[in-house]
Design a protein around this motif. Structure first.
Motif, PDB file in Angstrom:
ATOM      1  N   CYS A 151       0.798  -1.315   0.000  1.00  0.00           N
ATOM      2  CA  CYS A 151       0.020  -0.001   0.021  1.00  0.00           C
ATOM      3  C   CYS A 151       0.807   1.305  -0.115  1.00  0.00           C
ATOM      4  CB  CYS A 151      -1.036  -0.107   1.239  1.00  0.00           C
ATOM      5  SG  CYS A 151      -1.879   1.542   1.582  1.00  0.00           S
ATOM      6  N   PRO A 152       0.722   2.157  -1.106  1.00  0.00           N
ATOM      7  CA  PRO A 152       1.481   3.446  -0.968  1.00  0.00           C
ATOM      8  C   PRO A 152       1.319   4.210   0.108  1.00  0.00           C
ATOM      9  CG  PRO A 152       0.385   2.975  -3.184  1.00  0.00           C
ATOM     10  CD  PRO A 152      -0.061   1.978  -2.339  1.00  0.00           C
ATOM     11  N   THR A 153       0.302   4.588   0.493  1.00  0.00           N
ATOM     12  CA  THR A 153       0.281   5.472   1.754  1.00  0.00           C
ATOM     13  C   THR A 153       0.665   4.813   3.000  1.00  0.00           C
ATOM     14  OG1 THR A 153      -2.156   4.777   2.146  1.00  0.00           O
ATOM     15  CG2 THR A 153      -1.822   6.598   0.767  1.00  0.00           C
ATOM     16  N   SER A 168      -3.574   2.142   6.118  1.00  0.00           N
ATOM     17  CA  SER A 168      -3.265   0.854   5.274  1.00  0.00           C
ATOM     18  C   SER A 168      -4.663   0.251   4.627  1.00  0.00           C
ATOM     19  CB  SER A 168      -2.539  -0.031   6.257  1.00  0.00           C
ATOM     20  OG  SER A 168      -3.632  -0.678   7.213  1.00  0.00           O
ATOM     21  N   PRO A 169      -4.547  -0.607   3.883  1.00  0.00           N
ATOM     22  CA  PRO A 169      -5.782  -1.402   3.519  1.00  0.00           C
ATOM     23  C   PRO A 169      -6.621  -2.096   4.682  1.00  0.00           C
ATOM     24  CG  PRO A 169      -4.080  -2.246   2.326  1.00  0.00           C
ATOM     25  CD  PRO A 169      -3.270  -1.049   3.375  1.00  0.00           C
ATOM     26  N   ARG A 211      -8.187   0.667   6.763  1.00  0.00           N
ATOM     27  CA  ARG A 211      -9.341   1.333   6.084  1.00  0.00           C
ATOM     28  C   ARG A 211     -10.738   0.178   6.129  1.00  0.00           C
ATOM     29  NH1 ARG A 211      -5.009   3.670   2.294  1.00  0.00           N
ATOM     30  NH2 ARG A 211      -4.700   5.698   3.031  1.00  0.00           N
ATOM     31  N   CYS A 250      -6.812   7.274   0.441  1.00  0.00           N
ATOM     32  CA  CYS A 250      -6.764   5.906  -0.240  1.00  0.00           C
ATOM     33  C   CYS A 250      -6.682   6.255  -1.624  1.00  0.00           C
ATOM     34  CB  CYS A 250      -7.716   4.910   0.125  1.00  0.00           C
ATOM     35  SG  CYS A 250      -7.794   3.700  -1.110  1.00  0.00           S
ATOM     36  N   LEU A 251      -5.646   5.692  -2.513  1.00  0.00           N
ATOM     37  CA  LEU A 251      -5.474   6.242  -3.832  1.00  0.00           C
ATOM     38  C   LEU A 251      -6.650   5.361  -4.620  1.00  0.00           C
ATOM     39  CD1 LEU A 251      -1.940   5.720  -3.427  1.00  0.00           C
ATOM     40  CD2 LEU A 251      -2.620   7.769  -4.561  1.00  0.00           C
ATOM     41  N   GLY A 252      -7.141   4.303  -4.227  1.00  0.00           N
ATOM     42  CA  GLY A 252      -7.955   3.138  -4.993  1.00  0.00           C
ATOM     43  C   GLY A 252      -6.970   2.730  -5.989  1.00  0.00           C
ATOM     44  N   CYS A 253      -5.746   2.460  -5.618  1.00  0.00           N
ATOM     45  CA  CYS A 253      -4.754   1.863  -6.777  1.00  0.00           C
ATOM     46  C   CYS A 253      -5.077   0.329  -6.784  1.00  0.00           C
ATOM     47  CB  CYS A 253      -3.366   2.173  -6.232  1.00  0.00           C
ATOM     48  SG  CYS A 253      -2.784   1.289  -4.563  1.00  0.00           S
ATOM     49  N   ARG A 254      -5.679  -0.193  -5.763  1.00  0.00           N
ATOM     50  CA  ARG A 254      -5.975  -1.610  -5.723  1.00  0.00           C
ATOM     51  C   ARG A 254      -4.705  -2.458  -5.472  1.00  0.00           C
ATOM     52  NH1 ARG A 254     -10.764  -2.305 -10.145  1.00  0.00           N
ATOM     53  NH2 ARG A 254     -10.315  -4.509  -9.703  1.00  0.00           N
ATOM     54  N   ALA A 255      -3.524  -1.982  -5.276  1.00  0.00           N
ATOM     55  CA  ALA A 255      -2.164  -2.919  -4.938  1.00  0.00           C
ATOM     56  C   ALA A 255      -2.602  -3.807  -3.960  1.00  0.00           C
ATOM     57  CB  ALA A 255      -1.338  -1.848  -4.699  1.00  0.00           C
ATOM     58  N   CYS A 256      -3.393  -3.612  -2.783  1.00  0.00           N
ATOM     59  CA  CYS A 256      -3.801  -4.504  -2.005  1.00  0.00           C
ATOM     60  C   CYS A 256      -4.519  -5.563  -2.591  1.00  0.00           C
ATOM     61  CB  CYS A 256      -4.563  -3.545  -0.683  1.00  0.00           C
ATOM     62  SG  CYS A 256      -5.903  -2.566  -1.418  1.00  0.00           S
ATOM     63  N   TYR A 275     -11.127  -5.050  -2.637  1.00  0.00           N
ATOM     64  CA  TYR A 275     -10.905  -3.817  -1.845  1.00  0.00           C
ATOM     65  C   TYR A 275     -11.553  -2.697  -2.536  1.00  0.00           C
ATOM     66  CZ  TYR A 275      -9.312   0.410   0.683  1.00  0.00           C
ATOM     67  OH  TYR A 275      -8.995   1.621   1.244  1.00  0.00           O
TER      68      TYR A 275
HETATM   69  S1  SF4 Z   1      -6.220   0.949  -2.900  1.00  0.00           S
HETATM   70 FE1  SF4 Z   1      -5.268  -0.220  -1.204  1.00  0.00          FE
HETATM   71  S2  SF4 Z   1      -3.090  -0.495  -1.562  1.00  0.00           S
HETATM   72 FE2  SF4 Z   1      -4.121   1.369  -2.890  1.00  0.00          FE
HETATM   73  S3  SF4 Z   1      -3.890   3.029  -1.452  1.00  0.00           S
HETATM   74 FE3  SF4 Z   1      -5.996   2.266  -0.992  1.00  0.00          FE
HETATM   75  S4  SF4 Z   1      -5.500   0.642   0.606  1.00  0.00           S
HETATM   76 FE4  SF4 Z   1      -3.569   1.363  -0.123  1.00  0.00          FE
END
Ligand code: SF4
Ligand code: SF4
Length: 427
Positions: free
Chosen positions: A51-53, A63-64, A67, A92-98, A108
């Motif tokens: 998670c970038p943040t 963190s995922p 959240r 949260c960036l909504g990047c879905r790396a999690c 997520y």
């Molecule tokens: S989408 Fe997941 S990995 Fe990306 S910032 Fe949000 S919680 Fe972190």
């Protein structure tokens, strides 16, 4: 509400998964998320390091897993949507790396997407109005043109500071409108409808030309309906789900009327949402049709194959993996496979290539401090890579990394892989 409620929720989550489930079962809170989806999280924490943040802040609530605890707390009524809680969700960036990292298959992206419109109702009226205006401005063609006009005037000049660096990062538009039908070179292998995008077409119009030319070279007939508009991804980022759904319904109708074999996009953010149209518009035949045919342009080109390149492009190329391409669509190896076919290109490693650059839809407009931190992190890796070119298959990432590189004076070009392939193919 006492300020330590967020930490209480974090601690409760760490201490007892069973207790959390029991509380969730006996709830009277808001129902904005499907509880079953929330309960798929087993709190193992394996997603944290992706998670970038969390990487930047190191705090559980950013963190995922943290959240997810917050969403559960909101959902079952143990937590109120205080500014602090909203702040953690907004970051949260909504990047879905999690999602990629999670071994339990927690959806997520769907969770945070469901939470955002609900969170909108808990903002101060002015902030809510400003976000609505931003969503309208970005997705209304004449407003977008008016907003971008001053940036266009500044484009091409070597600005290096703040927003002017973004203006300098804009590519020059050299081509006119695309034809509505482009016939394939050689034997036809199918028909693709090209999603031109809203911001993507305004800023990277020539990349749409390059995409169509490459598809034709791969034997694809390309249709380009006029007046497509926004796919809905940008308003969805801003929590404007109704506006996103209206735009998606209109685009789904336009695309499905073509009867094409594939729905192709070269913007990762748009492509990821097109695949989710069935969830955004349940019960819509058009949306289901689009979701079943949505493909990223690079994914389809890798599958169909291109003839041997006609020109060499000597230099070291590093690939940045846009979140909505790698995590949202599972497209990663295909980009490397295609670029490796270009004579002269030497692919080099970009550390943390799949960590968000901070662009993330509208994130670099609404969360500027964190967006800058993530851009700095990305630029450190860009400098380390020694690459001459960074390839990034998403307009937002292109602009963000290009502007950052200009501002820092890094001797690197930032290009869409489609444009590199088109140059090598001589189209
Ligand atoms: S989408 Fe997941 S990995 Fe990306 S910032 Fe949000 S919680 Fe972190
Ligand atoms: S989201 Fe997945 S990886 Fe993260 S804590 Fe929950 S179950 Fe574990």
């Amino acid at each position: 509400m006492p300020r330590n409620q967020v930490s209480d929720i974090m601690n409760a989550g760490r201490e007892s998964q069973g207790g959390m489930q029991a509380t969730a079962a006996a709830t009277s809170g808001m129902r904005f998320v499907e509880t079953e989806k929330l309960l798929t999280c087993v709190h193992c924490g394996l997603c944290q390091s992706a998670c970038p943040t969390y990487l930047e802040l190191g705090t559980e609530a950013d963190s995922p897993r943290g959240r997810i605890h917050l969403m559960r707390g909101l959902e079952d009524g143990r937590l109120e949507a205080t500014p602090e809680v909203v702040r953690h969700l907004d970051l949260c960036l909504g990047c879905r790396a999690c999602e990629t990292a999670c071994p339990s298959g927690v959806p997520y992206g769907a969770l945070i997407e469901a939470a955002r419109p609900w969170v909108e109702g808990h903002r101060p009226a002015r902030a809510r109005a400003a976000r609505r205006m931003l969503a309208a401005a970005l997705t209304t063609a004449w407003l977008r043109r008016a907003l971008l006009a001053p940036a266009r005037l500044a484009a091409g000049i070597s600005w290096t500071r703040g927003w002017l660096a973004f203006a300098a990062a804009l590519p020059r538009r050299r081509r006119g409108p695309l034809a509505t039908v482009l016939e394939p070179e050689g034997a036809p292998r199918g028909t693709a409808v090209l999603v031109t995008g809203c911001i993507a077409d305004s800023l990277f119009h020539d990349t749409n030309h390059a995409t169509a030319a490459l598809l034709r070279r791969a034997g694809v007939r390309v249709v380009v309906p006029r007046g497509q508009g926004c796919c809905g991804a940008l308003p969805l980022h801003l929590g404007a789900r109704d506006r996103a759904a209206a735009l998606a319904r209109s685009l789904a109708r336009t695309l499905s009327e073509t009867g094409a074999d594939w729905v192709v996009s070269n913007a990762a953010g748009c492509g990821a949402l097109l695949r989710e149209y069935g969830h955004l518009l349940p019960g819509s035949d058009g949306a289901t049709w689009v979701a079943g045919r949505a493909r990223d342009a690079l994914e389809l080109l890798a599958e169909l194959g291109l003839p041997a390149a006609r020109e060499a492009l000597p230099g070291a190329v590093a690939i940045h993996d846009p979140c909505h391409l790698v995590h949202g669509q599972g497209v990663q190896a295909q980009v490397r496979t295609l670029l490796a076919t270009i004579p002269g290109i030497r692919l080099v490693d970009l550390p943390e290539s799949d960590v968000c650059c901070g662009s993330a839809g509208t994130y670099n407009l609404t969360e500027r401090a964190m967006a800058r931190r993530l851009l700095e992190r990305k630029l450190r890796h860009v400098a380390e890579s020694g690459a001459d070119v960074i390839a990034a298959a998403n307009p937002g990432c292109l602009l963000q990394i290009r502007a950052g590189a200009l501002a820092r004076g890094l001797p690197v070009r930032v290009e869409h892989p489609i444009d590199l392939l088109a140059r090598a193919q001589g189209v």
